[in-house]
Design a protein around this motif. Structure first.
Motif, PDB file in Angstrom:
ATOM      1  N   ARG A 122       0.719  -1.225  -0.021  1.00 11.30           N
ATOM      2  CA  ARG A 122      -0.225  -0.137  -0.073  1.00 11.30           C
ATOM      3  C   ARG A 122       0.914   1.143  -0.060  1.00 11.30           C
ATOM      4  O   ARG A 122       2.003   1.476   0.951  1.00 11.30           O
ATOM      5  CB  ARG A 122      -0.801   0.085   1.302  1.00 11.30           C
ATOM      6  CG  ARG A 122      -1.660   1.207   1.268  1.00 11.30           C
ATOM      7  CD  ARG A 122      -3.212   0.971   2.132  1.00 11.30           C
ATOM      8  NE  ARG A 122      -3.556   2.100   2.527  1.00 11.30           N
ATOM      9  CZ  ARG A 122      -5.010   1.881   3.053  1.00 11.30           C
ATOM     10  NH1 ARG A 122      -5.537   0.981   3.472  1.00 11.30           N
ATOM     11  NH2 ARG A 122      -5.525   3.241   3.426  1.00 11.30           N
ATOM     12  N   LYS A 123       0.621   2.022  -0.904  1.00 11.46           N
ATOM     13  CA  LYS A 123       1.369   3.293  -1.231  1.00 11.46           C
ATOM     14  C   LYS A 123       1.154   4.377  -0.203  1.00 11.46           C
ATOM     15  O   LYS A 123       0.009   4.423   0.233  1.00 11.46           O
ATOM     16  CB  LYS A 123       1.082   4.155  -2.389  1.00 11.46           C
ATOM     17  CG  LYS A 123       1.983   5.149  -2.770  1.00 11.46           C
ATOM     18  CD  LYS A 123       1.902   5.568  -4.184  1.00 11.46           C
ATOM     19  CE  LYS A 123       2.906   6.915  -4.392  1.00 11.46           C
ATOM     20  NZ  LYS A 123       2.667   7.119  -5.852  1.00 11.46           N
ATOM     21  N   TYR A 139       6.076   2.530  -0.312  1.00  8.53           N
ATOM     22  CA  TYR A 139       4.975   1.512  -0.130  1.00  8.53           C
ATOM     23  C   TYR A 139       5.268   0.786   1.251  1.00  8.53           C
ATOM     24  O   TYR A 139       6.384   0.528   1.996  1.00  8.53           O
ATOM     25  CB  TYR A 139       5.087   0.501  -0.967  1.00  8.53           C
ATOM     26  CG  TYR A 139       4.986   1.158  -2.547  1.00  8.53           C
ATOM     27  CD1 TYR A 139       3.690   1.083  -3.029  1.00  8.53           C
ATOM     28  CD2 TYR A 139       5.760   1.640  -3.239  1.00  8.53           C
ATOM     29  CE1 TYR A 139       3.115   1.586  -4.248  1.00  8.53           C
ATOM     30  CE2 TYR A 139       5.644   2.118  -4.494  1.00  8.53           C
ATOM     31  CZ  TYR A 139       4.215   1.961  -4.851  1.00  8.53           C
ATOM     32  OH  TYR A 139       4.182   2.869  -6.271  1.00  8.53           O
ATOM     33  N   ARG A 140       4.180   0.412   1.949  1.00 10.28           N
ATOM     34  CA  ARG A 140       4.295  -0.306   3.201  1.00 10.28           C
ATOM     35  C   ARG A 140       3.237  -1.613   3.130  1.00 10.28           C
ATOM     36  O   ARG A 140       2.310  -1.541   2.323  1.00 10.28           O
ATOM     37  CB  ARG A 140       3.965   0.422   4.458  1.00 10.28           C
ATOM     38  CG  ARG A 140       2.680   1.028   4.565  1.00 10.28           C
ATOM     39  CD  ARG A 140       1.451   0.121   5.227  1.00 10.28           C
ATOM     40  NE  ARG A 140       0.235   1.132   5.505  1.00 10.28           N
ATOM     41  CZ  ARG A 140      -0.773   0.566   5.297  1.00 10.28           C
ATOM     42  NH1 ARG A 140      -1.119  -0.668   5.014  1.00 10.28           N
ATOM     43  NH2 ARG A 140      -1.969   1.261   5.672  1.00 10.28           N
ATOM     44  N   CYS A 141       3.763  -2.724   3.688  1.00 12.71           N
ATOM     45  CA  CYS A 141       2.830  -3.892   3.739  1.00 12.71           C
ATOM     46  C   CYS A 141       1.392  -3.667   4.128  1.00 12.71           C
ATOM     47  O   CYS A 141       1.125  -2.831   4.985  1.00 12.71           O
ATOM     48  CB  CYS A 141       3.345  -4.803   4.694  1.00 12.71           C
ATOM     49  SG  CYS A 141       2.268  -6.517   4.504  1.00 12.71           S
ATOM     50  N   THR A 142       0.550  -4.289   3.258  1.00 11.11           N
ATOM     51  CA  THR A 142      -1.035  -3.961   3.417  1.00 11.11           C
ATOM     52  C   THR A 142      -1.385  -4.365   4.658  1.00 11.11           C
ATOM     53  O   THR A 142      -2.214  -4.035   5.586  1.00 11.11           O
ATOM     54  CB  THR A 142      -1.711  -4.789   2.350  1.00 11.11           C
ATOM     55  OG1 THR A 142      -1.409  -4.208   1.047  1.00 11.11           O
ATOM     56  CG2 THR A 142      -3.296  -4.660   2.762  1.00 11.11           C
ATOM     57  N   TYR A 143      -0.588  -5.465   5.255  1.00  9.52           N
ATOM     58  CA  TYR A 143      -1.040  -6.005   6.571  1.00  9.52           C
ATOM     59  C   TYR A 143      -0.321  -5.508   7.990  1.00  9.52           C
ATOM     60  O   TYR A 143      -0.320  -6.088   8.859  1.00  9.52           O
ATOM     61  CB  TYR A 143      -0.518  -7.601   6.747  1.00  9.52           C
ATOM     62  CG  TYR A 143      -1.398  -8.203   5.218  1.00  9.52           C
ATOM     63  CD1 TYR A 143      -2.757  -8.236   5.269  1.00  9.52           C
ATOM     64  CD2 TYR A 143      -0.696  -8.787   4.307  1.00  9.52           C
ATOM     65  CE1 TYR A 143      -3.575  -8.718   4.219  1.00  9.52           C
ATOM     66  CE2 TYR A 143      -1.346  -9.381   3.198  1.00  9.52           C
ATOM     67  CZ  TYR A 143      -2.819  -9.224   3.204  1.00  9.52           C
ATOM     68  OH  TYR A 143      -3.371  -9.701   2.025  1.00  9.52           O
ATOM     69  N   LYS A 144       0.029  -4.246   7.685  1.00 11.89           N
ATOM     70  CA  LYS A 144       1.084  -3.415   8.690  1.00 11.89           C
ATOM     71  C   LYS A 144       0.236  -3.409   9.924  1.00 11.89           C
ATOM     72  O   LYS A 144       0.748  -3.728  11.036  1.00 11.89           O
ATOM     73  CB  LYS A 144       1.496  -2.217   8.261  1.00 11.89           C
ATOM     74  CG  LYS A 144       2.263  -1.450   9.263  1.00 11.89           C
ATOM     75  CD  LYS A 144       2.439  -0.016   8.683  1.00 11.89           C
ATOM     76  CE  LYS A 144       3.166   0.863   9.993  1.00 11.89           C
ATOM     77  NZ  LYS A 144       3.550   2.144   9.523  1.00 11.89           N
TER      78      LYS A 144
END
Length: 314
Positions: A122-123, A139-144
DNA sequence: TCTATTTGACCGGT
DNA sequence: ACCGGTCAAATAGA
């Protein structure tokens, strides 16, 4: 005797008892003994996990609280955060955060097209970089937030002809795709929930081994409920903010818990008597409000098999 | 209604 | 003070 051996012994003892034809009294005693072994075992695991939690801490307790709150509505708790800070926040509540220690650099790649690494990203930002033709994308992991995955990547176009993209990865994925891997979705032992007369099976206390999710979003729980057959577990517990709103809705949505051997039920009504019905659960939730769930989610994110988990402990 | 992206503000390190 | 990393309201999209 290692913890794993204790667990296996308990299992063997149960098998022997189920086949034996001893008199009722001695059998009852033996079953009771087996249950005590398991309870002791479970409590030990809980203690060990409590220790692990502290070892996993990378940020201050205050930071954990801040991080956890940000998963909900940060703007709602601005006043709390700002208290004691030398800097006031802005009207819209932006920027009132403390920077976490950077994720460790993992690796970097130059490719003619943007890498599709199969992970969900996810940006969250874009920045013009000094002396660079093109901006850098973050971007970071969607499941952060729902699994505590700390993976991050930066992507930047380095040249146009031929095109060249540089991707830098920081941290590693600790998340799991709940749809693709429901069978290995979870493993966290947590404090046992209290038995509830009208909902839980009578033998609830026979297995005080409770697995729980940490920071699991409603959406994740829905996915798990749809997968209920082979999903090892999915329940309750370690979410919630100070007013308990989240843990209540969480419990309401999670009306079942299943494992290979047991199935537990939680009430689906939204009665405010939840606290009275689930004293132990409420206690755990209260504790989680002070910053423990972030670390628990790290354990969760590791997503080990139960036996594998025990082997690591012993 | 819910999730994802865009985008300028804000932060910490240097 | 500058730079680049992050946040989060506004916006877009499903």
């Amino acid at each position: 005797m290692s913890l794993l051996e204790v667990r296996n012994s308990r299992s063997q003892l149960r098998q022997i008892l189920s086949k034996s034809s001893g008199n009722d009294l001695s059998k009852t005693y033996a079953v009771d003994l087996a249950d005590k072994i398991e309870k002791s075992f479970t409590n030990t695991i809980s203690v060990l996990i409590a220790g692990s939690i502290h070892e996993l801490d990378e940020v201050s307790p205050m930071q954990q609280i801040t991080d956890k709150k940000s998963k909900f509505q940060k703007s709602d708790i601005v006043d709390v955060e700002v208290q004691g800070s030398k800097r006031a926040t802005t009207e819209d509540g932006r920027g009132c955060y403390k920077r976490r220690r950077d994720s460790p650099f993992s690796w970097e790649r130059d490719t003619p097209t943007v890498i599709d690494d199969g992970h969900a990203w996810r940006k969250y930002g874009q920045k013009v970089i000094l002396n660079a033709k093109h901006p850098r994308h973050y971007y970071r992991c969607t499941y952060k937030f729902d699994q505590g995955c700390k993976a991050i990547k930066h992507v930047q176009k380095m040249q146009d002809d031929p095109p060249l993209y540089r991707t830098a990865y920081y941290g590693h994925h600790t998340c799991r795709d709940l749809l693709k891997h429901p069978e290995e979705t979870l493993i966290i032992l947590d404090s046992p929930l209290a038995p509830v007369d009208n909902q839980c099976p009578n033998n609830y206390s026979d297995s005080s081994t409770i697995f729980s999710f940490a920071n699991t979003t409603n959406n994740s729980m829905k996915l798990l409920q749809e997968q209920k057959t082979e999903t090892k577990l999915g329940i309750a517990g370690i979410v919630g903010d100070h007013d308990h709103h989240h843990h209540k809705s969480f419990i309401n949505q999670t009306s079942f818990v299943s494992s290979a051997d047991h199935e537990y039920f939680l009430p689906t009504d939204d009665s405010s008597s939840n606290s009275a019905s689930y004293p132990s659960a409420s206690a755990a939730l209260d504790e989680s409000s002070f910053g423990y769930d972030d670390s628990l989610s790290n354990l969760f994110a590791g997503s080990m098999d139960f036996d594998e988990f025990l082997q690591q402990l012993s």
